[in-house]
Design a protein around this motif. Structure first.
Motif, PDB file in Angstrom:
ATOM      1  N   LYS A  60      35.344  36.256  24.586  1.00  0.00           N
ATOM      2  CA  LYS A  60      35.567  37.684  24.805  1.00  0.00           C
ATOM      3  C   LYS A  60      34.512  38.265  25.750  1.00  0.00           C
ATOM      4  O   LYS A  60      34.824  39.089  26.621  1.00  0.00           O
ATOM      5  N   GLU A  61      33.284  37.800  25.587  1.00  0.00           N
ATOM      6  CA  GLU A  61      32.212  38.265  26.466  1.00  0.00           C
ATOM      7  C   GLU A  61      32.455  37.804  27.901  1.00  0.00           C
ATOM      8  O   GLU A  61      32.284  38.566  28.861  1.00  0.00           O
ATOM      9  N   LEU A  62      32.880  36.540  28.055  1.00  0.00           N
ATOM     10  CA  LEU A  62      33.178  36.013  29.389  1.00  0.00           C
ATOM     11  C   LEU A  62      34.381  36.733  30.010  1.00  0.00           C
ATOM     12  O   LEU A  62      34.407  36.981  31.221  1.00  0.00           O
ATOM     13  N   GLN A  63      35.370  37.060  29.178  1.00  0.00           N
ATOM     14  CA  GLN A  63      36.525  37.820  29.671  1.00  0.00           C
ATOM     15  C   GLN A  63      36.083  39.161  30.254  1.00  0.00           C
ATOM     16  O   GLN A  63      36.526  39.562  31.333  1.00  0.00           O
ATOM     17  N   GLU A  64      35.239  39.848  29.528  1.00  0.00           N
ATOM     18  CA  GLU A  64      34.755  41.151  29.990  1.00  0.00           C
ATOM     19  C   GLU A  64      33.958  41.023  31.292  1.00  0.00           C
ATOM     20  O   GLU A  64      34.149  41.805  32.228  1.00  0.00           O
ATOM     21  N   LYS A  65      33.088  40.007  31.340  1.00  0.00           N
ATOM     22  CA  LYS A  65      32.268  39.811  32.533  1.00  0.00           C
ATOM     23  C   LYS A  65      33.130  39.439  33.738  1.00  0.00           C
ATOM     24  O   LYS A  65      32.928  39.955  34.841  1.00  0.00           O
ATOM     25  N   LEU A  66      34.103  38.559  33.508  1.00  0.00           N
ATOM     26  CA  LEU A  66      34.988  38.138  34.593  1.00  0.00           C
ATOM     27  C   LEU A  66      35.835  39.296  35.112  1.00  0.00           C
ATOM     28  O   LEU A  66      35.983  39.487  36.325  1.00  0.00           O
ATOM     29  N   THR A  67      36.412  40.061  34.180  1.00  0.00           N
ATOM     30  CA  THR A  67      37.256  41.193  34.561  1.00  0.00           C
ATOM     31  C   THR A  67      36.457  42.204  35.384  1.00  0.00           C
ATOM     32  O   THR A  67      36.935  42.699  36.422  1.00  0.00           O
ATOM     33  N   LEU A  68      35.249  42.499  34.942  1.00  0.00           N
ATOM     34  CA  LEU A  68      34.383  43.434  35.667  1.00  0.00           C
ATOM     35  C   LEU A  68      34.022  42.871  37.042  1.00  0.00           C
ATOM     36  O   LEU A  68      34.036  43.598  38.046  1.00  0.00           O
ATOM     37  N   PHE A  69      33.728  41.572  37.094  1.00  0.00           N
ATOM     38  CA  PHE A  69      33.367  40.930  38.356  1.00  0.00           C
ATOM     39  C   PHE A  69      34.540  40.970  39.331  1.00  0.00           C
ATOM     40  O   PHE A  69      34.355  41.237  40.529  1.00  0.00           O
ATOM     41  N   MET A  70      35.741  40.710  38.827  1.00  0.00           N
ATOM     42  CA  MET A  70      36.933  40.769  39.684  1.00  0.00           C
ATOM     43  C   MET A  70      37.116  42.178  40.238  1.00  0.00           C
ATOM     44  O   MET A  70      37.403  42.365  41.426  1.00  0.00           O
ATOM     45  N   ASP A  71      36.937  43.187  39.373  1.00  0.00           N
ATOM     46  CA  ASP A  71      37.123  44.581  39.794  1.00  0.00           C
ATOM     47  C   ASP A  71      36.073  45.016  40.810  1.00  0.00           C
ATOM     48  O   ASP A  71      36.386  45.738  41.771  1.00  0.00           O
ATOM     49  N   GLU A  72      34.832  44.592  40.595  1.00  0.00           N
ATOM     50  CA  GLU A  72      33.738  45.081  41.422  1.00  0.00           C
ATOM     51  C   GLU A  72      33.466  44.230  42.664  1.00  0.00           C
ATOM     52  O   GLU A  72      32.970  44.748  43.668  1.00  0.00           O
ATOM     53  N   VAL A  73      33.790  42.938  42.595  1.00  0.00           N
ATOM     54  CA  VAL A  73      33.411  42.033  43.677  1.00  0.00           C
ATOM     55  C   VAL A  73      34.617  41.405  44.381  1.00  0.00           C
ATOM     56  O   VAL A  73      34.715  41.449  45.612  1.00  0.00           O
ATOM     57  N   VAL A  74      35.527  40.825  43.613  1.00  0.00           N
ATOM     58  CA  VAL A  74      36.593  40.019  44.233  1.00  0.00           C
ATOM     59  C   VAL A  74      37.677  40.873  44.886  1.00  0.00           C
ATOM     60  O   VAL A  74      37.933  40.755  46.091  1.00  0.00           O
ATOM     61  N   TYR A  75      38.336  41.752  44.113  1.00  0.00           N
ATOM     62  CA  TYR A  75      39.439  42.551  44.680  1.00  0.00           C
ATOM     63  C   TYR A  75      39.008  43.364  45.899  1.00  0.00           C
ATOM     64  O   TYR A  75      39.707  43.373  46.920  1.00  0.00           O
ATOM     65  N   PRO A  76      37.838  44.041  45.842  1.00  0.00           N
ATOM     66  CA  PRO A  76      37.444  44.834  47.016  1.00  0.00           C
ATOM     67  C   PRO A  76      37.182  43.994  48.264  1.00  0.00           C
ATOM     68  O   PRO A  76      37.211  44.515  49.379  1.00  0.00           O
ATOM     69  N   ASN A  77      36.902  42.687  48.061  1.00  0.00           N
ATOM     70  CA  ASN A  77      36.553  41.841  49.200  1.00  0.00           C
ATOM     71  C   ASN A  77      37.695  40.947  49.669  1.00  0.00           C
ATOM     72  O   ASN A  77      37.504  40.132  50.585  1.00  0.00           O
ATOM     73  N   GLU A  78      38.882  41.086  49.085  1.00  0.00           N
ATOM     74  CA  GLU A  78      40.017  40.285  49.542  1.00  0.00           C
ATOM     75  C   GLU A  78      40.336  40.586  51.006  1.00  0.00           C
ATOM     76  O   GLU A  78      40.544  39.665  51.814  1.00  0.00           O
ATOM     77  N   ALA A  79      40.348  41.858  51.354  1.00  0.00           N
ATOM     78  CA  ALA A  79      40.640  42.236  52.743  1.00  0.00           C
ATOM     79  C   ALA A  79      39.496  41.823  53.672  1.00  0.00           C
ATOM     80  O   ALA A  79      39.729  41.421  54.823  1.00  0.00           O
ATOM     81  N   VAL A  80      38.260  41.918  53.179  1.00  0.00           N
ATOM     82  CA  VAL A  80      37.099  41.496  53.968  1.00  0.00           C
ATOM     83  C   VAL A  80      37.195  40.001  54.269  1.00  0.00           C
ATOM     84  O   VAL A  80      36.937  39.557  55.404  1.00  0.00           O
ATOM     85  N   TYR A  81      37.568  39.240  53.251  1.00  0.00           N
ATOM     86  CA  TYR A  81      37.719  37.788  53.397  1.00  0.00           C
ATOM     87  C   TYR A  81      38.730  37.469  54.500  1.00  0.00           C
ATOM     88  O   TYR A  81      38.463  36.653  55.393  1.00  0.00           O
ATOM     89  N   GLU A  82      39.892  38.116  54.472  1.00  0.00           N
ATOM     90  CA  GLU A  82      40.932  37.862  55.473  1.00  0.00           C
ATOM     91  C   GLU A  82      40.475  38.279  56.863  1.00  0.00           C
ATOM     92  O   GLU A  82      40.742  37.587  57.851  1.00  0.00           O
ATOM     93  N   ARG A  83      39.778  39.406  56.936  1.00  0.00           N
ATOM     94  CA  ARG A  83      39.312  39.873  58.242  1.00  0.00           C
ATOM     95  C   ARG A  83      38.295  38.901  58.835  1.00  0.00           C
ATOM     96  O   ARG A  83      38.397  38.532  60.008  1.00  0.00           O
ATOM     97  N   GLN A  84      37.341  38.461  58.023  1.00  0.00           N
ATOM     98  CA  GLN A  84      36.329  37.523  58.507  1.00  0.00           C
ATOM     99  C   GLN A  84      36.948  36.181  58.876  1.00  0.00           C
ATOM    100  O   GLN A  84      36.516  35.534  59.840  1.00  0.00           O
ATOM    101  N   LEU A  85      37.969  35.789  58.130  1.00  0.00           N
ATOM    102  CA  LEU A  85      38.651  34.529  58.414  1.00  0.00           C
ATOM    103  C   LEU A  85      39.304  34.568  59.794  1.00  0.00           C
ATOM    104  O   LEU A  85      39.260  33.592  60.549  1.00  0.00           O
ATOM    105  N   ASN A  86      39.890  35.706  60.126  1.00  0.00           N
ATOM    106  CA  ASN A  86      40.576  35.848  61.414  1.00  0.00           C
ATOM    107  C   ASN A  86      39.620  36.114  62.573  1.00  0.00           C
ATOM    108  O   ASN A  86      39.942  35.820  63.727  1.00  0.00           O
ATOM    109  N   GLU A  87      38.451  36.662  62.249  1.00  0.00           N
ATOM    110  CA  GLU A  87      37.495  36.990  63.310  1.00  0.00           C
ATOM    111  C   GLU A  87      36.502  35.871  63.573  1.00  0.00           C
ATOM    112  O   GLU A  87      35.783  35.898  64.575  1.00  0.00           O
ATOM    113  N   GLY A  88      36.447  34.881  62.698  1.00  0.00           N
ATOM    114  CA  GLY A  88      35.460  33.811  62.836  1.00  0.00           C
ATOM    115  C   GLY A  88      35.752  32.877  63.985  1.00  0.00           C
ATOM    116  O   GLY A  88      36.811  32.935  64.625  1.00  0.00           O
ATOM    117  N   VAL A  89      34.795  31.987  64.243  1.00  0.00           N
ATOM    118  CA  VAL A  89      34.946  31.007  65.321  1.00  0.00           C
ATOM    119  C   VAL A  89      36.129  30.085  65.022  1.00  0.00           C
ATOM    120  O   VAL A  89      36.902  29.726  65.901  1.00  0.00           O
TER     121      VAL A  89
END
Length: 411
Positions: free
Chosen positions: A10-39
């Motif tokens: 349950k503790e890991l679920q809470e930490k993962l969910t928070l991490f996804m909300d704060e780190v992963v979802y907001p950076n999905e678009a950043v990831y795609e942009r960097q992927l297309n702009e990279g060498v």
């Protein structure tokens, strides 16, 4: 069967969910942009390294490994809800070093690898320093029957010589992919399931040729990719063989059990996110004088989706419970059942979500189209539906025959 999660989970679920909300979802678009702009699209975008560093610092790393020496020491039932959360994002599993095929390859090395193999390849994989691929499927044969395999692994003194052509070696496109586990024939005259072996082949070995990257419904899945690889007189030390000659199928069964159910866990997460997107969108959009959420057909899609997800989750947990308590071999029918059920469930839910969003559903503004394409491949990855259905039917027929025999004895 008690599927209530422990306080640790349950503790890991809470930490993962928070991490996804704060780190992963907001950076999905950043990831795609960097992927297309990279060498190169086959180099890891910088944002992935940043997210992985944060995941490590948060203690959310290598959660998939049940071996507590190397991983989190979680059972399959405990890992299920965590894998589901990661599966809500296409890039989620990689952030936590829990993506295929690396997870399966690491499990192979933990179970069957020598100390030398673990030191050279397992530890860098565990640290996220390199990536790996698994070369089993071949373009020249019907790979739904793995005994059709034609690639050879032949002993020549202190070396093995590998020849053959593999495709759908997922992960081999990544510039960080340094090692392949290759399956091929080692004992051509042996019993049917003792003819093959698995061997470690560094991708910079002479004779290894990454022929091309194979798109999936137009997606190249960079930087991961799916490669067709030619092995032409490739020589590696005898010490690179895993477990021994003739052990290829035994290793594959040990590897594919957890691999199959991990796919199912991630698919449930993808379906949950699709349903979440659908519910949000249909409340915002108005058609024919009222919100889409008030249209009867939309309500039916939402209800069917919720029921589909819950049924698939329960069957996944049952399979995980049996793997934990009686082992993968005894749980093989449940593993096969969920491997058929989960991809088909996810495709239905994703299709409803896409339909409810209209044009937006097939665009890149939402993750639905990409998730659908990936989910569709899982109806034949790790064994097609038809092979699993056949296996389920045969096991059911044997079970029913035993039941009838018992009834006859008792009467």
């Amino acid at each position: 069967m008690n599927f209530e999660y422990s306080d640790k989970v349950k503790e890991l679920q809470e930490k993962l969910t928070l991490f996804m909300d704060e780190v992963v979802y907001p950076n999905e678009a950043v990831y795609e942009r960097q992927l297309n702009e990279g060498v190169s699209r086959w180099d890891e975008p910088p944002i992935m390294k940043e997210m992985q560093a944060k995941a490590k610092a948060a203690g959310l790393w290598n959660l998939f490994l049940p071996d507590s020496e190397y991983g989190a020491g979680l059972t399959n039932v405990e890992y299920a809800p965590l894998c589901e959360i990661m599966g809500r994002s296409m890039i989620g599993p990689a952030v936590f070093n829990c993506s295929a095929p690396d997870t399966g390859n690491m499990e192979v090395l933990v179970r069957y690898g020598t100390e030398e193999q673990k030191e050279k390849w397992l530890l860098p994989l565990l640290n996220g320093e390199i990536r790996s691929c698994f070369s089993m499927t071949e373009p020249g044969v019907a790979s739904s029957d793995a005994t059709n395999m034609e690639a050879t692994i032949e002993r020549d003194g202190d070396e093995y010589v590998i020849n053959g052509r593999k495709w759908w070696s997922s992960g081999a496109g990544d510039s960080r992919c340094k090692i392949a586990i290759v399956m091929g024939i080692t004992n051509p005259e042996g019993p049917k399931h003792e003819r093959h072996g698995q061997i470690l082949v560094p991708l910079d070995t002479p004779g290894v040729n990454n022929v091309r990257q194979l798109p999936v419904f137009g997606y190249d899945h960079a930087p991961h990719g799916h490669s067709e690889i030619e092995f032409n007189q490739v020589r590696v030390p005898v010490s690179n063989i895993i477990w021994g000659e003739g052990k290829g199928f035994a290793i594959a069964q040990g590897r594919l059990g957890p691999g199959r159910i991990h796919h199912c866990m991630r698919l449930i997460g993808a379906a949950e996110r699709a349903l979440e997107i659908m519910c949000s969108r249909v409340q915002e959009r108005v058609a024919f004088g009222k919100p889409l959420a008030e249209q009867g057909v939309i309500q039916e899609w939402i209800a069917e989706s919720r029921m589909d997800i819950e049924q698939a989750r329960l069957l996944t947990l049952k399979a995980a419970y049996m793997m934990d308590t009686v082992g993968n071999k005894v749980a093989r029918k449940e593993i096969s059942m969920i491997k058929v059920v989960a991809p088909n469930m996810a495709l239905r839910v994703l299709d409803r979500a896409i339909q409810s969003l209209g044009g937006a559903g097939v665009s890149d503004d939402f993750p639905l189209a990409a998730a659908w394409a990936k989910s569709r491949t899982l109806r034949f990855a790790d064994g097609p539906d038809e092979v699993h259905r056949s296996a389920i039917a045969k096991m059911e027929l044997r079970s029913q025959a035993k039941t009838q025999e018992k009834k006859q004895v008792m009467s």
